[in-house]
Design an enzyme around this catalytic site. Structure first.
Site, PDB file in Angstrom:
ATOM      1  CB  SER A   1      22.220   6.546  38.638  1.00  0.00           C
ATOM      2  OG  SER A   1      21.531   5.394  38.233  1.00  0.00           O
TER       3      SER A   1
ATOM      4  CG  ASP B   1      23.328   5.347  35.504  1.00  0.00           C
ATOM      5  OD1 ASP B   1      22.633   6.228  34.949  1.00  0.00           O
ATOM      6  OD2 ASP B   1      22.831   4.359  36.068  1.00  0.00           O
TER       7      ASP B   1
ATOM      8  NE  ARG C   1      19.828   3.009  34.848  1.00  0.00           N
ATOM      9  CZ  ARG C   1      19.045   3.875  35.475  1.00  0.00           C
ATOM     10  NH1 ARG C   1      17.750   3.700  35.489  1.00  0.00           N
ATOM     11  NH2 ARG C   1      19.550   4.909  36.107  1.00  0.00           N
TER      12      ARG C   1
ATOM     13  CE1 TYR D   1      17.689 -10.050  36.371  1.00  0.00           C
ATOM     14  CE2 TYR D   1      18.084 -12.420  36.353  1.00  0.00           C
ATOM     15  CZ  TYR D   1      18.550 -11.127  36.204  1.00  0.00           C
ATOM     16  OH  TYR D   1      19.856 -10.907  35.908  1.00  0.00           O
TER      17      TYR D   1
ATOM     18  CD  GLN E   1      26.873   0.501  39.771  1.00  0.00           C
ATOM     19  OE1 GLN E   1      27.802   0.823  40.499  1.00  0.00           O
ATOM     20  NE2 GLN E   1      25.958  -0.380  40.117  1.00  0.00           N
TER      21      GLN E   1
END
Lengths: 376, 376
Positions: B130, B127, B119, B230, B124
């Site tokens: 998604s 993907d 990912r 994060y 993208q």
């Protein structure tokens, strides 16, 4: 007064004439409300919701045996047999169905058809055609979206852009306006058409584009502008050119929703077979006039089949004939409020039935009284 | 290169791996595209749409007999038998299904599972998780709206007001965010929850309310704020209090859409039977994890039945397992673009297949090569 609320038995009918909300109000007015067991279940109102507000759950014969029976659809022969002469009936009784009304009169009922209320300001709160058309317009868009194999909104994704759906709405009454509003909410690009150019402003206020047809003669211009605030029917020359414009937009549309109904007459043809053939594969038509065409099967499109969803020339045509019944809880909610408001006109403060001789709404709705047919 | 596009045969599968749009581009790159007759029909792409862009219509054996086969779902045993050793296969091949992958390896295929792409920003545009979750989130709301017997938007009518639907979204990934956006478009009032408090901002940017759970210890606060940008998994104490908050909102909700999936593991239970029992009659749950629960039938709710719509305790639970397939044209459109983008990594300028040894996306997707299983 004893008020009975039967379970509706017409095929596909899910609505109920009294909801827990209105049952509570009727109870507060001193009435006894008897609801047939299961009458509200399809409208998200189980029996317990009625007993919680003081209504009584009863069987079919008891509900029909009450002094005042509140219904959604006109009773069939078996139901009529359960009602005593002198019973008062309120419902959507099809004011243009003479044999049906005659049956009500012959059964000795006092019958009020709420669809016949005049479209005046005072009658708005009991206007069942509007309240149900509003829900129908919403559901028409949702059904189109369900069958359409693409999204309504434009989406910009990492895998590229998805285009917004192009929706054409034919007929901009209550249903058409709500269809515009709903399709707009979902992000579609919308064009709308109506035989009354005066609705342009309403269409545009909802963010849609009105399919314009220029006026070519003074006569056309005058008809559109009207006299004394009232528009007149548009001349045939203009209507003919409008058809050509509409056909062009339909060919480019992903979704067409047609809503044109004329009370007591056959629905006009707005989407011909040639127009269907011109549409892209995967397009969807919702024909809200399904079953109201000249042949009783078609609607605004002759390929429509009432009560069915069919695929013709690669286009899905939805012929659902009772869209409000597919949103049973809210359509019942509005209908029950319409009924409650109407009852104020025919029930005295003491709680007795009384048909006033001078009320235009009551007289317009009164279809039968004392064994006599009052209309047609 | 000879590229084959078979008709998908998995039950309920309507998507196609190559659309006329991407067929045209493959053709422009010098490839020959052979599409099995009818492969695109359910996705609003009839055979003529493919021939119009220069693709050839063929039979099943021919499509599977090509050098490169582009599919949506992993081939079954019969389909595998139609493919020659050395064939390259691209599709959604279930990277966690070891026996399935072993079968592909044993058949001598070079197989790429697009769900396994990392990912990262560069990945993208290919993907598929998604792109398909996006459509799934939209369709989940539309299915809820279809079953729900009330309207989503608030309406103010002559017969009084209709309240907006209350929607609770559990899990705010791609599907959850699109579900929020779609329900918002339709006028609902939305609350959303996620185990990552950091998604609050995204939820609020779409006009929904994040179901907040205050932090009671420095440890909870630190986990939520994260270190070095994060976030860390939230402590159990916080997750336990979150469950209590979510249960309160679910009890008030008209619609619940649950989207929590953990790749390669059973979906977590978010809506217990007690929570279903607390909901109003007529409420609707769409369980996007249907069939992914520990028992393979349930999902985020143990009462869900994969592939079915059931009514439990007066609540409709939709267990559709392939929501994107119900929006076949647009989900195919995005999927086909994902595939096209991936092919750029494994086809040279001269049009030959080449598996680069140093491309992280290609290596992550490569499941089998030269008879050998590359993963698990």
């Amino acid at each position: 007064m004893l008020i009975g609320v039967p379970l509706e038995t017409a095929q596909g009918e899910t609505r109920v004439a009294v909801t827990p909300e209105t049952a509570k109000k009727l109870k507060a007015q001193g009435h006894t409300v008897k609801v047939q067991s299961g009458a509200g279940v399809a409208a998200s109102a189980p029996d317990e919701a009625y007993t919680a507000v003081g209504a009584e759950i009863c069987d079919r014969a008891t509900a029909f045996g009450c002094e005042l029976v509140l219904k959604v659809r006109s009773p069939d022969a078996q139901e009529l047999a359960l009602m005593k002469p002198g019973t008062t009936l309120v419902g959507m009784l099809n004011p243009f169905d003479k044999p049906g009304l005659q049956a009500l009169a012959s059964a000795g009922l006092t019958a009020f058809a709420l669809e016949a209320a005049p479209r005046t300001t005072r009658a708005q709160s009991m206007d069942v055609l509007s309240s149900q058309a509003n829900i129908g317009g919403y559901k028409a868009v949702m059904m189109a979206a369900d069958k359409y194999q693409r999204l309504f909104p434009m989406l910009m994704t990492a895998a590229g852009t998805i285009k917004a759906a192009r929706v054409v709405i034919l007929g901009v009454g209550v249903a058409g306006l709500q269809a515009i509003a709903t399709a707009k909410r979902l992000g579609a690009v919308i064009e709308a058409s109506d035989v009354r150019p005066s609705v342009k402003e309403q269409v545009e206020s909802l963010g849609a584009k009105f399919i314009e047809v220029p006026y070519e003669t003074p006569e056309e211009k005058e008809a559109a502008e009207g006299v004394g605030g009232y528009a007149r029917p548009m001349p045939q020359s203009w209507l003919d050119r409008q058809k050509v414009e509409v056909a062009k937009r339909v060919a480019q549309a992903d979704i067409v929703i047609s809503t044109a109904l004329i009370p007591g007459r056959a629905a006009p043809v707005l989407v011909t077979e040639d127009m269907v053939r011109s549409m892209k594969p995967g397009s969807v038509i919702v024909d809200m006039a399904a079953g109201r065409g000249a042949d009783g099967v078609g609607g605004n499109c002759p390929l429509t089949e009432a009560g069915k969803t069919v695929n013709k020339h690669g286009v899905t045509i939805i012929g659902e004939t009772n869209l409000p019944a597919l949103v049973a809880a809210d359509s019942s909610s509005l209908y029950a409020r319409n009924v409650l408001d109407f009852l104020k006109l025919v029930i005295t403060k003491e709680g007795a039935l009384h048909v006033p001789a001078d009320d235009d709404i009551v007289l317009a709705c009164l279809m039968a009284q004392g064994g006599e047919l009052k209309k047609n």
